[in-house]
Design a protein around this motif. Structure first.
Motif, PDB file in Angstrom:
ATOM      1  N   THR A  16      26.873-124.369  47.417  1.00  0.00           N
ATOM      2  CA  THR A  16      27.619-125.363  47.621  1.00  0.00           C
ATOM      3  C   THR A  16      26.846-126.452  48.435  1.00  0.00           C
ATOM      4  O   THR A  16      27.132-127.754  47.891  1.00  0.00           O
ATOM      5  CB  THR A  16      28.761-125.278  48.692  1.00  0.00           C
ATOM      6  N   THR A  17      25.653-126.248  49.114  1.00  0.00           N
ATOM      7  CA  THR A  17      24.796-127.270  49.532  1.00  0.00           C
ATOM      8  C   THR A  17      23.763-127.590  48.905  1.00  0.00           C
ATOM      9  O   THR A  17      23.240-128.635  48.797  1.00  0.00           O
ATOM     10  CB  THR A  17      24.351-126.694  50.888  1.00  0.00           C
ATOM     11  N   ARG A  18      23.329-126.879  47.905  1.00  0.00           N
ATOM     12  CA  ARG A  18      22.038-126.692  47.061  1.00  0.00           C
ATOM     13  C   ARG A  18      20.751-126.846  47.957  1.00  0.00           C
ATOM     14  O   ARG A  18      21.069-126.798  49.437  1.00  0.00           O
ATOM     15  CB  ARG A  18      22.075-127.714  46.059  1.00  0.00           C
ATOM     16  N   GLY A  19      19.525-126.795  47.556  1.00  0.00           N
ATOM     17  CA  GLY A  19      18.429-127.213  48.442  1.00  0.00           C
ATOM     18  C   GLY A  19      17.761-125.680  48.569  1.00  0.00           C
ATOM     19  O   GLY A  19      17.929-124.796  47.728  1.00  0.00           O
ATOM     20  N   PHE A  20      16.794-125.625  49.768  1.00  0.00           N
ATOM     21  CA  PHE A  20      16.211-124.353  50.007  1.00  0.00           C
ATOM     22  C   PHE A  20      16.809-123.366  50.730  1.00  0.00           C
ATOM     23  O   PHE A  20      17.385-123.564  51.754  1.00  0.00           O
ATOM     24  CB  PHE A  20      14.721-124.726  50.828  1.00  0.00           C
ATOM     25  N   GLY A  21      16.525-121.954  50.200  1.00  0.00           N
ATOM     26  CA  GLY A  21      16.994-120.873  51.189  1.00  0.00           C
ATOM     27  C   GLY A  21      15.699-120.062  51.363  1.00  0.00           C
ATOM     28  O   GLY A  21      14.810-119.951  50.711  1.00  0.00           O
ATOM     29  N   LEU A  22      15.913-119.118  52.379  1.00  0.00           N
ATOM     30  CA  LEU A  22      14.854-118.275  52.704  1.00  0.00           C
ATOM     31  C   LEU A  22      15.273-116.785  52.704  1.00  0.00           C
ATOM     32  O   LEU A  22      16.248-116.656  53.766  1.00  0.00           O
ATOM     33  CB  LEU A  22      14.000-118.694  53.998  1.00  0.00           C
ATOM     34  N   ILE A  23      14.862-115.726  52.197  1.00  0.00           N
ATOM     35  CA  ILE A  23      15.082-114.305  52.381  1.00  0.00           C
ATOM     36  C   ILE A  23      14.221-113.613  52.737  1.00  0.00           C
ATOM     37  O   ILE A  23      13.248-113.513  51.828  1.00  0.00           O
ATOM     38  CB  ILE A  23      15.967-113.788  51.367  1.00  0.00           C
ATOM     39  N   THR A  24      13.793-113.097  53.981  1.00  0.00           N
ATOM     40  CA  THR A  24      12.775-112.060  54.296  1.00  0.00           C
ATOM     41  C   THR A  24      13.400-110.694  54.458  1.00  0.00           C
ATOM     42  O   THR A  24      14.575-110.453  54.689  1.00  0.00           O
ATOM     43  CB  THR A  24      11.984-112.450  55.333  1.00  0.00           C
ATOM     44  N   GLY A  25      12.374-109.606  54.559  1.00  0.00           N
ATOM     45  CA  GLY A  25      12.468-108.447  54.773  1.00  0.00           C
ATOM     46  C   GLY A  25      11.401-107.620  54.114  1.00  0.00           C
ATOM     47  O   GLY A  25      10.547-108.173  53.471  1.00  0.00           O
ATOM     48  N   ASP A  26      11.527-106.219  54.934  1.00  0.00           N
ATOM     49  CA  ASP A  26      10.151-105.355  54.501  1.00  0.00           C
ATOM     50  C   ASP A  26      10.282-105.108  53.210  1.00  0.00           C
ATOM     51  O   ASP A  26      11.381-105.005  52.535  1.00  0.00           O
ATOM     52  CB  ASP A  26      10.256-104.299  55.645  1.00  0.00           C
ATOM     53  N   PRO A  27       9.119-104.382  52.622  1.00  0.00           N
ATOM     54  CA  PRO A  27       9.100-103.939  51.227  1.00  0.00           C
ATOM     55  C   PRO A  27      10.072-102.835  51.104  1.00  0.00           C
ATOM     56  O   PRO A  27      10.447-101.931  51.858  1.00  0.00           O
ATOM     57  CB  PRO A  27       7.733-103.168  51.129  1.00  0.00           C
ATOM     58  N   GLY A  28      10.828-102.884  49.986  1.00  0.00           N
ATOM     59  CA  GLY A  28      11.935-101.884  49.721  1.00  0.00           C
ATOM     60  C   GLY A  28      13.061-101.863  50.156  1.00  0.00           C
ATOM     61  O   GLY A  28      13.954-101.273  50.087  1.00  0.00           O
ATOM     62  N   VAL A  29      13.421-103.023  50.829  1.00  0.00           N
ATOM     63  CA  VAL A  29      14.790-103.053  51.586  1.00  0.00           C
ATOM     64  C   VAL A  29      15.923-103.590  50.811  1.00  0.00           C
ATOM     65  O   VAL A  29      17.113-103.420  50.935  1.00  0.00           O
ATOM     66  CB  VAL A  29      14.617-104.237  52.900  1.00  0.00           C
ATOM     67  N   GLY A  30      15.484-104.216  49.680  1.00  0.00           N
ATOM     68  CA  GLY A  30      16.538-104.659  48.525  1.00  0.00           C
ATOM     69  C   GLY A  30      16.526-106.083  48.254  1.00  0.00           C
ATOM     70  O   GLY A  30      17.735-106.528  47.448  1.00  0.00           O
ATOM     71  N   LYS A  31      15.490-106.763  48.487  1.00  0.00           N
ATOM     72  CA  LYS A  31      15.557-108.234  48.438  1.00  0.00           C
ATOM     73  C   LYS A  31      15.743-108.499  46.754  1.00  0.00           C
ATOM     74  O   LYS A  31      16.696-109.410  46.419  1.00  0.00           O
ATOM     75  CB  LYS A  31      14.398-108.869  48.778  1.00  0.00           C
ATOM     76  N   THR A  32      14.666-108.199  45.883  1.00  0.00           N
ATOM     77  CA  THR A  32      14.741-108.367  44.718  1.00  0.00           C
ATOM     78  C   THR A  32      15.840-108.038  43.976  1.00  0.00           C
ATOM     79  O   THR A  32      16.597-108.633  43.010  1.00  0.00           O
ATOM     80  CB  THR A  32      13.394-107.862  44.085  1.00  0.00           C
ATOM     81  N   SER A  33      16.557-106.787  44.310  1.00  0.00           N
ATOM     82  CA  SER A  33      17.773-106.237  43.780  1.00  0.00           C
ATOM     83  C   SER A  33      18.950-106.996  43.857  1.00  0.00           C
ATOM     84  O   SER A  33      19.479-107.509  43.005  1.00  0.00           O
ATOM     85  CB  SER A  33      17.895-104.978  44.156  1.00  0.00           C
ATOM     86  N   THR A  34      18.907-107.558  45.144  1.00  0.00           N
ATOM     87  CA  THR A  34      20.242-108.422  45.537  1.00  0.00           C
ATOM     88  C   THR A  34      20.025-109.577  45.078  1.00  0.00           C
ATOM     89  O   THR A  34      21.224-110.407  44.321  1.00  0.00           O
ATOM     90  CB  THR A  34      20.349-108.656  47.088  1.00  0.00           C
ATOM     91  N   LEU A  35      19.041-110.296  44.812  1.00  0.00           N
ATOM     92  CA  LEU A  35      18.682-111.461  44.080  1.00  0.00           C
ATOM     93  C   LEU A  35      19.147-111.334  42.807  1.00  0.00           C
ATOM     94  O   LEU A  35      19.674-112.506  42.272  1.00  0.00           O
ATOM     95  CB  LEU A  35      17.150-112.237  44.327  1.00  0.00           C
ATOM     96  N   ARG A  36      18.894-110.351  42.307  1.00  0.00           N
ATOM     97  CA  ARG A  36      19.290-110.180  40.757  1.00  0.00           C
ATOM     98  C   ARG A  36      20.835-110.105  40.668  1.00  0.00           C
ATOM     99  O   ARG A  36      21.159-110.886  39.632  1.00  0.00           O
ATOM    100  CB  ARG A  36      18.724-108.989  40.081  1.00  0.00           C
TER     101      ARG A  36
END
Ligand SMILES: Nc1ncnc2c1ncn2[C@@H]1O[C@H](COP(=O)(O)OP(=O)(O)O)[C@@H](O)[C@H]1O
Ligand SMILES: [Mg+2]
Length: 266
Positions: A40-60
């Motif tokens: 709804t806002t657009r622009g920049f977002g940041l998601i951090t997390g340790d390796p293997g926590v599920g970042k890439t899968s959730t972004l998919r």
């Protein structure tokens, strides 16, 4: 093979899990809620997390949820290649023939983004994964490329993701301009002990096994030795299944978990 011994139709922790089948942990739901807000806002977002926590899968999952007639998703794993390669890739994925000089290339990218957004009413969504090693120069370039009309509007969504050190890098003085423009930021935490149990059951069920294969103490041991990181849980439980099959037993117990963690190096 252990799969047929237990009755699995496929390896329960197969990487190729369909994004609609992901386990919905609290952290997973929270990330998707933040990303929904970013829509709804657009622009920049940041998601951090340790390796293997599920970042890439959730972004998919997020990427797959977007209507392709309204959003154009472009995913860039940043671990390899130079920054020039990235700018060229960016221009290319926007349908442009990348210009040679950096300044021209930046203009070209900006124009392609405004064209897409203003003329075709499509919001470009850039996902920059593995950003923890990005240089200060690169972060600075991003704040220039993605500055439209003196920062009056956001005709794009850009998600930066990477290890927790990425948040520290952005907090450094020279990177503050990007940091201050983040609309949402989220640190992805691992699964809780209860979620570890549900996660394993979820993946077993999707691989065709609904009966219980793990005793209570073993669940606790799995949760504490993996810290709740889905990738480690998958590696450890797979190793447990192999050992249990070798011993021709039908239940994973604590002793098997300890033997398996030694073998899996967890
Ligand atoms: N919510 C989830 N449901 C099912 N599997 C998951 C989930 N989160 C992570 N995984 C599994 O854990 C592994 C690591 O996840 P990944 O998204 O690659 O982590 P990261 O990008 O944070 O390093 C993947 O193989 C993925 O299948
Ligand atoms: Mg990843």
């Amino acid at each position: 093979m252990y799969k047929s011994f237990f009755g699995f139709q496929q390896a329960p922790f197969d990487k190729g899990i369909d994004s609609s089948m992901l386990f919905q942990s609290e952290a997973y739901k929270e990330v998707l809620a933040r990303l929904d807000y970013l829509k709804t806002t657009r622009g920049f977002g940041l998601i951090t997390g340790d390796p293997g926590v599920g970042k890439t899968s959730t972004l998919r999952v997020f990427a797959d949820s977007l209507n392709p007639s309204l959003y154009k998703v472009m995913y860039f794993p940043m671990s390899s290649g130079t920054t020039m390669d990235f700018y060229r890739g960016l221009a290319f994925s926007l349908g442009e023939q990348p210009k040679f000089r950096k300044v021209e290339l930046f203009f070209q990218i900006q124009n392609a983004i405004t064209d897409l957004y203003d003329k075709r009413r499509i919001t470009p969504v850039f996902i920059l994964d593995e950003m923890q090693s990005a240089s200060a120069q690169f972060l600075h370039d991003l704040s220039i490329i993605f500055n439209f009309d003196m920062d009056k509007r956001n005709p794009f969504i850009l998600i930066l993701t990477g290890l927790p050190t990425l948040a520290n890098r952005l907090a450094l003085n020279q990177n503050r301009s990007l940091d201050q423009r983040l609309v949402t930021r989220f640190h992805f935490s691992p699964l809780t002990p209860d979620e570890v149990r549900d996660y394993i059951k979820h993946r077993f069920r999707h691989a065709g096994v609904s009966r219980n294969l793990i005793n209570e103490n073993a669940y606790e041991a799995i949760s504490s030795s993996t810290g709740g990181y889905p990738r480690l849980v998958g590696n450890l439980v797979t190793q447990c299944l192999i050992l249990t099959f070798q011993k021709q037993r039908d239940l994973i117990d604590e002793e098997i978990v300890f033997a398996a963690s030694a073998e899996a190096g967890i």
